[in-house]
Design a protein around this motif. Structure first.
Motif, short mmCIF file in Angstrom:
data_model
loop_
_atom_site.label_atom_id
_atom_site.label_comp_id
_atom_site.label_asym_id
_atom_site.label_seq_id
_atom_site.Cartn_x
_atom_site.Cartn_y
_atom_site.Cartn_z
N PHE A 263 0.80 -1.23 0.00
CA PHE A 263 0.00 0.00 0.00
C PHE A 263 0.83 1.28 0.00
CE2 PHE A 263 -2.31 -3.29 2.41
CZ PHE A 263 -3.37 -3.48 1.53
N GLY A 264 2.15 1.15 0.05
CA GLY A 264 2.99 2.33 0.04
C GLY A 264 2.98 3.10 1.35
N GLU A 265 2.56 2.46 2.46
CA GLU A 265 2.53 3.13 3.76
C GLU A 265 3.94 3.05 4.37
OE1 GLU A 265 0.74 2.14 8.08
OE2 GLU A 265 -0.79 2.20 6.52
N ALA A 266 4.79 3.95 3.92
CA ALA A 266 6.19 3.92 4.35
C ALA A 266 6.33 4.47 5.77
CB ALA A 266 7.04 4.74 3.39
N PRO A 267 7.13 3.81 6.62
CA PRO A 267 7.37 4.33 7.96
C PRO A 267 8.12 5.66 7.91
CG PRO A 267 8.09 2.04 7.75
CD PRO A 267 7.82 2.54 6.38
N GLY A 268 7.82 6.56 8.85
CA GLY A 268 8.54 7.82 8.94
C GLY A 268 9.93 7.62 9.51
N MET A 269 10.71 8.69 9.53
CA MET A 269 12.08 8.60 10.01
C MET A 269 12.13 8.20 11.48
SD MET A 269 14.03 8.98 7.51
CE MET A 269 15.55 9.03 8.48
N ALA A 270 11.19 8.75 12.29
CA ALA A 270 11.17 8.40 13.71
C ALA A 270 10.90 6.92 13.89
CB ALA A 270 10.13 9.24 14.44
N ALA A 271 9.95 6.38 13.11
CA ALA A 271 9.63 4.96 13.21
C ALA A 271 10.80 4.09 12.75
CB ALA A 271 8.38 4.65 12.38
N LEU A 272 11.48 4.54 11.69
CA LEU A 272 12.64 3.78 11.22
C LEU A 272 13.76 3.76 12.26
CD1 LEU A 272 12.83 4.94 7.48
CD2 LEU A 272 12.24 2.66 8.33
N ALA A 273 14.02 4.93 12.85
CA ALA A 273 15.08 5.01 13.85
C ALA A 273 14.72 4.20 15.09
CB ALA A 273 15.34 6.47 14.21
N GLY A 274 13.48 4.39 15.58
CA GLY A 274 13.05 3.65 16.76
C GLY A 274 12.98 2.16 16.50
N GLY A 275 12.46 1.79 15.33
CA GLY A 275 12.40 0.37 14.99
C GLY A 275 13.77 -0.26 14.88
N GLY A 276 14.72 0.51 14.33
CA GLY A 276 16.09 0.01 14.24
C GLY A 276 16.69 -0.24 15.61
N MET A 277 16.43 0.65 16.56
CA MET A 277 16.94 0.47 17.92
C MET A 277 16.35 -0.78 18.57
SD MET A 277 17.01 4.35 19.47
CE MET A 277 17.61 3.77 21.06
#
Length: 298
Positions: A263-277
């Motif tokens: 669906f193209g619902e890309a995570p935002g930068m905060a979600a990417l950073a938090g998810g990476g942690m």
């Protein structure tokens, strides 16, 4: 002989538990995709998911138990009913949270379940968390805080709170599974799929409109509720609670991936950073624990 009684926890290979819990994590990671793909209200999604999930679980029990099916349901006792309650509430919070906040938020909050489970295991069974789990907990909580605080435009407070409630409930029934390994809980998993369906039925305000939506609902219920819950319930018996929860956290990078691809619902930068942690914390803890077990000859 019962479904689970045929595989005593003391003798069952640990890799069977790891494989089953991994399979459940992969199946559960598809929930965000299905909730986006079928345009029905939350009550309708819970109803159809629970109904088809319960039917799939019942078919599994009937295939293995035959005439002893009713006896297997009776054997689960009060512990099984408690498991059913926790699982039902957790799954209801799960589906609702996916509709009220972003899939990335739900996945990242859920990724803290290993550490919530470690705390509950200490309270219930006095199992002490290792240093690796404690360190990973710190980074995981920091990752969740970063995601929720920095990505508020993508999520919602109510959805995030429901995701947190789901996380606590999942941790609770993981610990319950380990605390009572001899209680047959596959029948309880079947009931825990049916309960949300019965509660949601009077609240439904929409129905599937074509064969495609019906097929998607069948796939949603059978895979995401029926098979996933059966795999998790059986697999969690054969491995420690902390390891069960850690493997389950592998859902974190997968759930947003399916939604992004579809669906193209890309995570935002905060979600990417938090998810990476969170993901690094989980993987690091798993690697550390695996080396420690190997060193001890486990």
């Amino acid at each position: 002989m019962s479904i689970e009684g045929s595989m005593p926890a003391a003798y069952a290979p640990r890799h069977i538990g790891v494989a089953l819990v991994t399979a459940s994590a992969i199946l559960w990671s598809s929930a965000g995709y299905f909730t986006r793909a079928v345009p029905l209200d939350i009550a309708a999604l819970l109803f159809w998911r629970g109904l088809f999930g319960a039917l799939a679980s019942l078919a599994f029990i009937l295939a293995l138990e035959g005439r002893n099916t009713w006896r297997s349901f009776r054997a689960m006792g009060w512990i099984g009913l408690g498991f059913c309650l926790l699982s039902s509430l957790g799954m209801a919070c799960f589906v609702a949270s996916l509709r009220l906040t972003s899939v990335a938020h739900v996945s990242i909050i859920y990724a803290t379940v290993p550490f919530v489970g470690a705390g509950l295991a200490w309270l219930v069974m006095r199992e002490r968390a290792s240093v690796a789990v404690l360190v990973a907990s710190f980074f995981a909580v920091a990752g969740v805080a970063l995601t929720v605080a920095g990505g508020s435009a993508q999520g919602s407070l109510i959805g995030d709170v429901l995701a947190l409630a789901m996380t606590i409930l999942v941790a609770a029934f993981v610990v319950m599974r380990r605390r009572f390994p001899d209680v047959p809980l596959v029948p309880a998993a079947c009931l825990s799929a049916l309960v949300p369906a019965l509660i949601s039925a009077p609240l439904m305000s929409s129905w599937p409109t074509d064969g495609r939506e019906v097929a998607m609902l069948v796939a949603f219920g059978v895979s995401n509720m029926g098979l996933a819950l059966v795999c998790f319930t059986i697999g969690a018996k054969f491995i420690p609670a902390a390891q069960t929860a850690l493997i389950g956290a592998l859902e974190t990078p997968l759930a947003p991936l399916w939604v992004w691809l579809a669906f193209g619902e890309a995570p935002g930068m905060a979600a990417l950073a938090g998810g990476g942690m969170v993901l690094l914390a989980v993987i690091g803890s798993m690697v550390w624990e695996g080396r420690a077990s190997t060193a001890k000859g486990c």
